[in-house]
Write an enzyme that holds these catalytic residues in place. Sequence first.
Site, PDB file in Angstrom:
ATOM      1  N   ALA A  61      31.586  51.194 -20.778  1.00  0.00           N
ATOM      2  CA  ALA A  61      31.893  52.103 -19.600  1.00  0.00           C
ATOM      3  C   ALA A  61      32.663  51.437 -18.629  1.00  0.00           C
ATOM      4  CB  ALA A  61      30.348  52.152 -19.080  1.00  0.00           C
ATOM      5  N   GLY A 102      29.267  50.597 -24.186  1.00  0.00           N
ATOM      6  CA  GLY A 102      29.844  51.931 -24.322  1.00  0.00           C
ATOM      7  C   GLY A 102      30.514  52.333 -25.435  1.00  0.00           C
ATOM      8  N   GLU A 105      28.737  51.843 -28.302  1.00  0.00           N
ATOM      9  CA  GLU A 105      27.831  53.040 -28.525  1.00  0.00           C
ATOM     10  C   GLU A 105      28.460  54.573 -28.812  1.00  0.00           C
ATOM     11  OE1 GLU A 105      26.342  52.312 -24.601  1.00  0.00           O
ATOM     12  OE2 GLU A 105      24.225  52.477 -25.371  1.00  0.00           O
ATOM     13  N   GLU A 125      25.705  44.422 -22.293  1.00  0.00           N
ATOM     14  CA  GLU A 125      25.214  44.970 -20.914  1.00  0.00           C
ATOM     15  C   GLU A 125      24.225  44.193 -20.280  1.00  0.00           C
ATOM     16  OE1 GLU A 125      25.503  46.655 -23.615  1.00  0.00           O
ATOM     17  OE2 GLU A 125      26.345  48.781 -23.443  1.00  0.00           O
TER      18      GLU A 125
HETATM   19  N1  T1G Z   1      35.229  48.170 -16.893  1.00  0.00           N
HETATM   20  C1  T1G Z   1      36.094  47.984 -15.930  1.00  0.00           C
HETATM   21  N2  T1G Z   1      36.995  47.020 -15.975  1.00  0.00           N
HETATM   22  C2  T1G Z   1      36.921  46.114 -17.188  1.00  0.00           C
HETATM   23  C3  T1G Z   1      35.800  46.271 -17.992  1.00  0.00           C
HETATM   24  C4  T1G Z   1      34.845  47.245 -17.924  1.00  0.00           C
HETATM   25  N3  T1G Z   1      33.990  47.455 -18.985  1.00  0.00           N
HETATM   26  N4  T1G Z   1      36.330  45.172 -18.890  1.00  0.00           N
HETATM   27  C5  T1G Z   1      37.283  44.387 -18.410  1.00  0.00           C
HETATM   28  N5  T1G Z   1      37.707  45.133 -17.351  1.00  0.00           N
HETATM   29  C6  T1G Z   1      38.806  44.622 -16.590  1.00  0.00           C
HETATM   30  C7  T1G Z   1      38.725  43.411 -16.162  1.00  0.00           C
HETATM   31  O1  T1G Z   1      38.023  43.297 -14.787  1.00  0.00           O
HETATM   32  C8  T1G Z   1      40.183  42.931 -15.871  1.00  0.00           C
HETATM   33  O2  T1G Z   1      40.572  43.585 -14.751  1.00  0.00           O
HETATM   34  C9  T1G Z   1      40.617  43.281 -17.296  1.00  0.00           C
HETATM   35  O3  T1G Z   1      39.768  44.509 -17.689  1.00  0.00           O
HETATM   36  C10 T1G Z   1      40.771  42.438 -18.274  1.00  0.00           C
HETATM   37  O4  T1G Z   1      39.580  41.838 -18.482  1.00  0.00           O
HETATM   38  C11 T1G Z   1      26.756  53.119 -20.942  1.00  0.00           C
HETATM   39  C12 T1G Z   1      26.766  51.161 -19.284  1.00  0.00           C
HETATM   40  C13 T1G Z   1      36.671  43.366 -22.795  1.00  0.00           C
HETATM   41  C14 T1G Z   1      36.260  41.307 -23.700  1.00  0.00           C
HETATM   42  O5  T1G Z   1      30.475  44.288 -20.357  1.00  0.00           O
HETATM   43  O6  T1G Z   1      33.633  41.323 -21.655  1.00  0.00           O
HETATM   44  O7  T1G Z   1      29.279  49.975 -21.240  1.00  0.00           O
HETATM   45  O8  T1G Z   1      41.457  41.616 -13.504  1.00  0.00           O
HETATM   46  O9  T1G Z   1      40.285  39.514 -18.211  1.00  0.00           O
HETATM   47  O10 T1G Z   1      39.585  38.096 -21.434  1.00  0.00           O
HETATM   48  O11 T1G Z   1      25.920  51.087 -22.347  1.00  0.00           O
HETATM   49  O12 T1G Z   1      36.767  42.144 -20.233  1.00  0.00           O
HETATM   50  O13 T1G Z   1      43.138  42.797 -15.140  1.00  0.00           O
HETATM   51  O14 T1G Z   1      42.192  43.896 -12.927  1.00  0.00           O
HETATM   52  O15 T1G Z   1      38.079  40.088 -19.461  1.00  0.00           O
HETATM   53  O16 T1G Z   1      40.869  40.100 -22.668  1.00  0.00           O
HETATM   54  C15 T1G Z   1      29.957  47.162 -20.977  1.00  0.00           C
HETATM   55  C16 T1G Z   1      33.173  43.625 -20.222  1.00  0.00           C
HETATM   56  C17 T1G Z   1      30.292  47.837 -19.886  1.00  0.00           C
HETATM   57  C18 T1G Z   1      32.447  44.490 -21.342  1.00  0.00           C
HETATM   58  C19 T1G Z   1      38.197  41.802 -22.497  1.00  0.00           C
HETATM   59  N6  T1G Z   1      31.211  46.200 -21.366  1.00  0.00           N
HETATM   60  N7  T1G Z   1      34.469  43.016 -20.397  1.00  0.00           N
HETATM   61  O17 T1G Z   1      38.400  40.295 -22.050  1.00  0.00           O
HETATM   62  O18 T1G Z   1      40.255  40.650 -20.701  1.00  0.00           O
HETATM   63  S1  T1G Z   1      28.485  48.692 -19.183  1.00  0.00           S
HETATM   64  C20 T1G Z   1      31.209  45.029 -21.015  1.00  0.00           C
HETATM   65  C21 T1G Z   1      34.836  41.922 -21.159  1.00  0.00           C
HETATM   66  C22 T1G Z   1      28.213  49.779 -20.502  1.00  0.00           C
HETATM   67  C23 T1G Z   1      27.070  51.528 -21.405  1.00  0.00           C
HETATM   68  C24 T1G Z   1      26.948  50.458 -20.347  1.00  0.00           C
HETATM   69  C25 T1G Z   1      36.201  41.601 -21.369  1.00  0.00           C
HETATM   70  C26 T1G Z   1      36.826  42.104 -22.615  1.00  0.00           C
HETATM   71  P1  T1G Z   1      41.815  42.764 -14.024  1.00  0.00           P
HETATM   72  P2  T1G Z   1      39.623  40.374 -19.018  1.00  0.00           P
HETATM   73  P3  T1G Z   1      39.794  39.640 -21.862  1.00  0.00           P
END
Ligand code: T1G
Length: 694
Positions: A61, A102, A105, A125
């Site tokens: 998400a 997500g 999912e 999450e």
């Molecule tokens: N949403 C928005 N921005 C995100 C993002 C996300 N989920 N994940 C990464 N970014 C942005 C981050 O802020 C950065 O932005 C750029 O992408 C590169 O990230 C319903 C509710 C995917 C392993 O928790 O673990 O799904 O600084 O530097 O090292 O159940 O990002 O470039 O402007 O980390 O290659 C669950 C979180 C969400 C994954 C990539 N997902 N992200 O790592 O790059 S909640 C997460 C990460 C959800 C559902 C629920 C990592 C990555 P900027 P980065 P990276």
Amino acid sequence: MAVDYTTHDGIAVITLNNPPVNGLGLSTRMGIVEGIDRAQHDPAVKAIVLTGAGKAFSGGADITEFNTPKAFQEPTLATVIKAVEGSAKPVVAAIHSVAMGGGLELALGAHYRVAAPGAQIALPEVKLGILPGAGGTQRLPRALGLEAALNMIVSGTPVMSEKLAGTPMFDQMVEGNLLEDALAFARKVGAQSGPHPKIRDRNIGHPNAAGFIQFARNSVAGVAKQYPAPHKCIDAIEAGVLKGFDHGVKVERECFLALVQTPESKALRHAFFGERAASKIPDVPSDTPARNIDKVGVIGAGTMGGGIAMNFVNAGLPVTLLEMKQDALERGLATIRKNYEATVKKGKLTMEALEQRMSLITPTLTYEALGDADLIIEAVYEELGVKEQVFTRLDEVAKPGAILASNTSTLDLNKIAAFTKRPQDVVGMHFFSPANVMKLLEVVRGKDTAKDVLATVMQVAKKIRKTAVVSGVCDGFIGNRMVEQYVRQALFMLEEGALPAQVDKAIEKFGFAMGPFRMSDLAGNDIGWAIRKRRYQEEPHMRYSKIADRLCEAGRFGQKTGGGWYDYKAGDRNAYPSKPIDEMIVAHSKELGIERRKISDDEIVERLVFALVNEGAKILEEGIASKASDIDMVYLTGYGFPLWRGGPMLYADSVGLYNVERAIRRYAAQPNGDAWQIAAGIVERAAQGRGFNS
Ligand code: T1G
């Protein structure tokens, strides 16, 4: 549109295209549903491939949408997954690089999944203080079994896709071209008559589900004290195990809506973005070319120099380690080796890797040996005269374009840069002890520091896995300047009626890893003493309680002298309240004619934390820090501020700056109130109903 739709000989391909990680924001969600609907109505389409462009299948998400109307606007992710799962034509998810949250999912809602090796598969999450909110707590147990799924969900830890080969998670692993193989797979299943398999229809087989879930609850209770999310993960999983998929999804939704509003989740999301925002320097374009850093020099093989050298060696960078005397050099190397041996003992490093890392260190007694280093960091004695000698020599021997960094924690970096003819190449890299462990790195920007030097240091910081925060030049930069006010309040409260153990216990109950007096005993009370002596000369208006000086005059420097604010026993690191010291404190109040009073724990916490907030607000106003989240990252990664509160500035926002202002004005009217000069930034924001991070 954040989604592309193409067809390939009867196969529709829906490609998520929402850089950087194909976050499932509203436009992406809409694009997927439109693609599914379009494929249903195209008689030529027999099957559908769902995949992601760029560096992820999907990172989940779009966290930036949370707590905004978009997050809940239809089609929600649950609706998208329902459309995928309900497609009359088989949907094949083609997974690579990252399928998280997500994103995973979504893939679990497809009828089939093919994956390339090396993809990170996770439901992380819980690390954001929430739980999978689109069926993940129900589908993952049905794909991987209760135990593997519960462990993945409660830990949030990624698993590499190849580790899940052969499980119902993946119908095929793809070594070659993912899209081509996915198309071939889609053609095959598209030719088969339905119904096509749905993860939701599988059973969760477990011989003793209730027993395992109770075991999981007991295990989580120990580690999740301050965090509600892990417990809720188990609640949602349990609901689905006991009462079926639809009930489980309902409970999951209730848990998600409850968690996403919690201060803990807001704090964890703040830290997630704060960590990434810290590497962005407002006036340094993100495409600023960085200098090559292939060889590093470290001057000083003491505690700091040795720890600093380890950071680079751990990242595979060779280090030339310079000391002035052979025995100091050998001692330094021996300490580094000992540190690695301790890691080997814990089973986190092999002896072979230890030797490989030690071989990356080239000890030397001559400056000339630093002549080919791209980055040279000095960690010598904290005295300007010594820094002058070092930087004068560096100016002579370092190659043109080498970055010259000082690990100084208090000295004026502009003065240090002025010892060279290349101030544009001089920067501060303030590591925190132990330098090979603490994540925080304050990058001190001098008035002449070049932009590409900053860009390079921020990149190097990421390589050595540090959280780098840029600070302007002032006494104590960000962290120590704020902690100075925190310590002043702690000392005043001793005069006014508190004792060290009470102050420490109150702030440790708030969540700090260690209170100010235990911390000072650990670091050495003589360090603060030296800083206060300098301050008495340089800033006589800044009044301190003299109680800490009395302690140091008695030679009680802390653990290293067997006693400080507390008493210590040989071989025992516990801090025992010291009756003589407590009596000295009471006598000191009497000397000053102060009527000691009972100070509540609430007052202790407010005065300590708001002292940080007030100084942080001034640091923001002066541009020493460019954003409030940088200040929070400093405190979360370098000073033991509780993560679930998000840092001093976010905590102040959660209290409300109106209330912070009122409290500060109350303390300003009390004895020692002259220490409280309220920051304009607090008053202005409070009047406008704003926070630091809004
Ligand atoms: N949403 C928005 N921005 C995100 C993002 C996300 N989920 N994940 C990464 N970014 C942005 C981050 O802020 C950065 O932005 C750029 O992408 C590169 O990230 C319903 C509710 C995917 C392993 O928790 O673990 O799904 O600084 O530097 O090292 O159940 O990002 O470039 O402007 O980390 O290659 C669950 C979180 C969400 C994954 C990539 N997902 N992200 O790592 O790059 S909640 C997460 C990460 C959800 C559902 C629920 C990592 C990555 P900027 P980065 P990276």
